[in-house]
Write a protein that holds these residues in place. Structure first.
Motif, PDB file in Angstrom:
ATOM      1  N   LYS A  42     -11.211 -70.395  -3.898  1.00 37.49           N
ATOM      2  CA  LYS A  42     -10.310 -69.246  -4.050  1.00 37.49           C
ATOM      3  C   LYS A  42      -9.670 -69.258  -5.440  1.00 37.49           C
ATOM      4  O   LYS A  42      -9.218 -70.295  -5.925  1.00 37.49           O
ATOM      5  CB  LYS A  42      -9.237 -69.253  -2.961  1.00 37.49           C
ATOM      6  CG  LYS A  42      -9.843 -68.968  -1.578  1.00 37.49           C
ATOM      7  CD  LYS A  42      -8.844 -68.340  -0.624  1.00 37.49           C
ATOM      8  CE  LYS A  42      -8.597 -66.894  -0.958  1.00 37.49           C
ATOM      9  NZ  LYS A  42      -7.781 -66.203   0.073  1.00 37.49           N
ATOM     10  N   VAL A  43      -9.681 -68.078  -6.043  1.00 34.00           N
ATOM     11  CA  VAL A  43      -9.280 -67.943  -7.443  1.00 34.00           C
ATOM     12  C   VAL A  43      -8.156 -66.922  -7.570  1.00 34.00           C
ATOM     13  O   VAL A  43      -8.227 -65.842  -6.986  1.00 34.00           O
ATOM     14  CB  VAL A  43     -10.481 -67.450  -8.288  1.00 34.00           C
ATOM     15  CG1 VAL A  43     -10.096 -67.325  -9.757  1.00 34.00           C
ATOM     16  CG2 VAL A  43     -11.694 -68.362  -8.113  1.00 34.00           C
ATOM     17  N   CYS A  44      -7.154 -67.279  -8.342  1.00 31.71           N
ATOM     18  CA  CYS A  44      -6.086 -66.330  -8.687  1.00 31.71           C
ATOM     19  C   CYS A  44      -6.101 -66.105 -10.194  1.00 31.71           C
ATOM     20  O   CYS A  44      -6.057 -67.064 -10.966  1.00 31.71           O
ATOM     21  CB  CYS A  44      -4.739 -66.898  -8.255  1.00 31.71           C
ATOM     22  SG  CYS A  44      -3.347 -65.845  -8.724  1.00 31.71           S
ATOM     23  N   ILE A  45      -6.187 -64.857 -10.593  1.00 31.22           N
ATOM     24  CA  ILE A  45      -6.183 -64.506 -12.016  1.00 31.22           C
ATOM     25  C   ILE A  45      -4.914 -63.711 -12.302  1.00 31.22           C
ATOM     26  O   ILE A  45      -4.644 -62.702 -11.640  1.00 31.22           O
ATOM     27  CB  ILE A  45      -7.398 -63.635 -12.384  1.00 31.22           C
ATOM     28  CG1 ILE A  45      -8.704 -64.320 -11.996  1.00 31.22           C
ATOM     29  CG2 ILE A  45      -7.383 -63.263 -13.873  1.00 31.22           C
ATOM     30  CD1 ILE A  45      -9.929 -63.392 -12.034  1.00 31.22           C
ATOM     31  N   ILE A  46      -4.152 -64.169 -13.278  1.00 29.64           N
ATOM     32  CA  ILE A  46      -2.988 -63.397 -13.729  1.00 29.64           C
ATOM     33  C   ILE A  46      -3.194 -63.093 -15.214  1.00 29.64           C
ATOM     34  O   ILE A  46      -3.351 -64.016 -16.025  1.00 29.64           O
ATOM     35  CB  ILE A  46      -1.673 -64.159 -13.468  1.00 29.64           C
ATOM     36  CG1 ILE A  46      -1.497 -64.343 -11.950  1.00 29.64           C
ATOM     37  CG2 ILE A  46      -0.474 -63.404 -14.069  1.00 29.64           C
ATOM     38  CD1 ILE A  46      -0.330 -65.198 -11.543  1.00 29.64           C
ATOM     39  N   GLN A  47      -3.258 -61.812 -15.524  1.00 30.25           N
ATOM     40  CA  GLN A  47      -3.474 -61.401 -16.909  1.00 30.25           C
ATOM     41  C   GLN A  47      -2.144 -61.029 -17.546  1.00 30.25           C
ATOM     42  O   GLN A  47      -1.376 -60.254 -16.971  1.00 30.25           O
ATOM     43  CB  GLN A  47      -4.429 -60.197 -16.964  1.00 30.25           C
ATOM     44  CG  GLN A  47      -5.807 -60.518 -16.383  1.00 30.25           C
ATOM     45  CD  GLN A  47      -6.832 -59.415 -16.629  1.00 30.25           C
ATOM     46  OE1 GLN A  47      -6.584 -58.262 -16.312  1.00 30.25           O
ATOM     47  NE2 GLN A  47      -7.970 -59.775 -17.184  1.00 30.25           N
ATOM     48  N   PHE A  48      -1.905 -61.548 -18.732  1.00 28.18           N
ATOM     49  CA  PHE A  48      -0.709 -61.219 -19.501  1.00 28.18           C
ATOM     50  C   PHE A  48      -1.039 -60.104 -20.494  1.00 28.18           C
ATOM     51  O   PHE A  48      -2.129 -60.086 -21.083  1.00 28.18           O
ATOM     52  CB  PHE A  48      -0.207 -62.451 -20.279  1.00 28.18           C
ATOM     53  CG  PHE A  48       0.424 -63.504 -19.404  1.00 28.18           C
ATOM     54  CD1 PHE A  48      -0.361 -64.330 -18.607  1.00 28.18           C
ATOM     55  CD2 PHE A  48       1.800 -63.678 -19.365  1.00 28.18           C
ATOM     56  CE1 PHE A  48       0.214 -65.295 -17.796  1.00 28.18           C
ATOM     57  CE2 PHE A  48       2.391 -64.651 -18.566  1.00 28.18           C
ATOM     58  CZ  PHE A  48       1.600 -65.452 -17.771  1.00 28.18           C
ATOM     59  N   MET A  49      -0.097 -59.209 -20.716  1.00 28.94           N
ATOM     60  CA  MET A  49      -0.224 -58.150 -21.749  1.00 28.94           C
ATOM     61  C   MET A  49      -1.458 -57.275 -21.541  1.00 28.94           C
ATOM     62  O   MET A  49      -2.034 -56.783 -22.494  1.00 28.94           O
ATOM     63  CB  MET A  49      -0.311 -58.771 -23.162  1.00 28.94           C
ATOM     64  CG  MET A  49       0.912 -59.574 -23.550  1.00 28.94           C
ATOM     65  SD  MET A  49       0.830 -60.059 -25.295  1.00 28.94           S
ATOM     66  CE  MET A  49      -0.457 -61.303 -25.230  1.00 28.94           C
ATOM     67  N   LYS A  50      -1.868 -57.087 -20.305  1.00 28.53           N
ATOM     68  CA  LYS A  50      -3.132 -56.385 -20.101  1.00 28.53           C
ATOM     69  C   LYS A  50      -3.096 -55.280 -19.057  1.00 28.53           C
ATOM     70  O   LYS A  50      -4.133 -54.785 -18.637  1.00 28.53           O
ATOM     71  CB  LYS A  50      -4.222 -57.389 -19.721  1.00 28.53           C
ATOM     72  CG  LYS A  50      -4.795 -58.094 -20.924  1.00 28.53           C
ATOM     73  CD  LYS A  50      -6.201 -58.582 -20.671  1.00 28.53           C
ATOM     74  CE  LYS A  50      -6.833 -59.111 -21.938  1.00 28.53           C
ATOM     75  NZ  LYS A  50      -7.992 -59.965 -21.690  1.00 28.53           N
ATOM     76  N   GLY A  51      -1.908 -54.892 -18.631  1.00 28.45           N
ATOM     77  CA  GLY A  51      -1.861 -53.899 -17.556  1.00 28.45           C
ATOM     78  C   GLY A  51      -2.115 -52.472 -17.990  1.00 28.45           C
ATOM     79  O   GLY A  51      -2.161 -51.568 -17.154  1.00 28.45           O
ATOM     80  N   ASP A  52      -2.299 -52.241 -19.308  1.00 25.26           N
ATOM     81  CA  ASP A  52      -2.302 -50.855 -19.789  1.00 25.26           C
ATOM     82  C   ASP A  52      -3.684 -50.217 -19.923  1.00 25.26           C
ATOM     83  O   ASP A  52      -3.801 -48.999 -19.901  1.00 25.26           O
ATOM     84  CB  ASP A  52      -1.579 -50.758 -21.137  1.00 25.26           C
ATOM     85  CG  ASP A  52      -2.237 -51.611 -22.215  1.00 25.26           C
ATOM     86  OD1 ASP A  52      -2.889 -52.622 -21.831  1.00 25.26           O
ATOM     87  OD2 ASP A  52      -2.127 -51.286 -23.396  1.00 25.26           O
ATOM     88  N   ILE A  53      -4.709 -51.044 -20.109  1.00 22.05           N
ATOM     89  CA  ILE A  53      -6.056 -50.492 -20.349  1.00 22.05           C
ATOM     90  C   ILE A  53      -7.015 -51.036 -19.301  1.00 22.05           C
ATOM     91  O   ILE A  53      -7.159 -52.250 -19.146  1.00 22.05           O
ATOM     92  CB  ILE A  53      -6.570 -50.851 -21.765  1.00 22.05           C
ATOM     93  CG1 ILE A  53      -5.610 -50.296 -22.831  1.00 22.05           C
ATOM     94  CG2 ILE A  53      -7.974 -50.304 -21.988  1.00 22.05           C
ATOM     95  CD1 ILE A  53      -6.015 -50.616 -24.254  1.00 22.05           C
TER      96      ILE A  53
END
Lengths: 185, 185
Positions: A42-53
């Motif tokens: 099981k993998v959790c990905i949290i992206q920083f500064m990336k919610g806009d595109i």
């Protein structure tokens, strides 16, 4: 020919850092998510500064079912041309993302935690070095922690098990080729 | 905040090369497969010299349904310690893989074609430079072609649009940590 199935004598969580100025850091993290899902992890990905595109991986990971969870946070890259949001707002978003990281790590539900662009967020002072070191300190030993983004901090590199620097040899955008779906986003 | 959805004025196939001695070349290609699947693009992956050891991406791509097809060919890395197969057999496998590449490329069914470890296969003379250049020459302009593996040939780099070199800064195996599923295979 028989197919060999490796199994380490000891399973242990690795700290992996993917940095550098070339194409293939987030991409590589997505590959680890795919590969991990193949193993049933099981993998959790949290992206920083990336919610806009929008990026294709948002829907790509959905195809992997409930093995992979992705949260895109933030409002794009802080300080780059065309980004209208002030530093304070980017910092607030990143600080909220850190709370999510702590929550996901404490949940014990994941074998792989990917913090996409956190190196960049640290470089841009949206998060602080002691906050990132604190994540490393609280990491359960069996959890893989993958951190991507340019300009990885030397202390993070020192703490990591595996570090790759992705260097740009050439890039299509320098020939004025626009970003292409699937390859670039 | 509204989410921006990019769309290039012109969609065009890119030639992408991922080379270097660090971790994250095949991984990056798998990330492009995941991202492409998220866009609904069809992806064909042909792995050279990799049919002997199970890797998580074999099952990972199955989770992406019929968007991604993966064929692992060969019997492991030619010439490395412990590989029992003679050069001639590795060459025969790689030559057969090239026929498959030609077939898949001609089928017109795919928007992304990933030739994993082909740079290595060329370096090891399992395939010839003119054969790889011939693939590039026959590539339909809208097809993305991704080529991975160490020691990419200068003529292939010259022909590519985007080239990244993944450099090893450090790797867990140097601390005698065994390869871990999900991260390393």
């Amino acid at each position: 020919m028989e197919i060999t199935r490796l199994e380490p004598k000891k399973r242990q969580g690795l700290v992996v850092v993917i940095t550098g100025n070339g194409k293939g850091k987030t991409t590589s993290a997505m590959g680890m998510a795919l590969r991990s899902a193949g193993h049933g992890l099981k993998v959790c990905i949290i992206q920083f500064m990336k919610g806009d595109i929008y990026s294709g991986e948002w829907d790509g990971v959905k195809l992997l079912g409930d093995l992979v969870e992705l949260t895109a946070t933030g409002k794009g890259f802080c300080g780059i041309q065309g980004n209208p949001y002030p530093y304070e707002e980017h910092r607030k978003n990143a600080q909220e993302a850190l709370l999510l990281v702590a929550e996901k790590m404490a949940s014990g539900k994941f074998q792989v935690l990917i913090l996409d662009e956190i190196n960049n967020a640290l470089e841009l002072k949206l998060v602080d070095l002691d906050q990132v070191l604190s994540i490393l300190a609280q990491r359960p030993p069996e959890l893989h922690l993958v951190m991507t983004g340019r300009s990885a901090h030397p202390d993070i590199i020192a703490a990591a098990d595996t570090v790759s620097e992705v260097c740009e040899i050439k890039h299509a955008y320098r020939k004025d080729i626009e970003p292409q779906p699937g390859i670039d986003y």
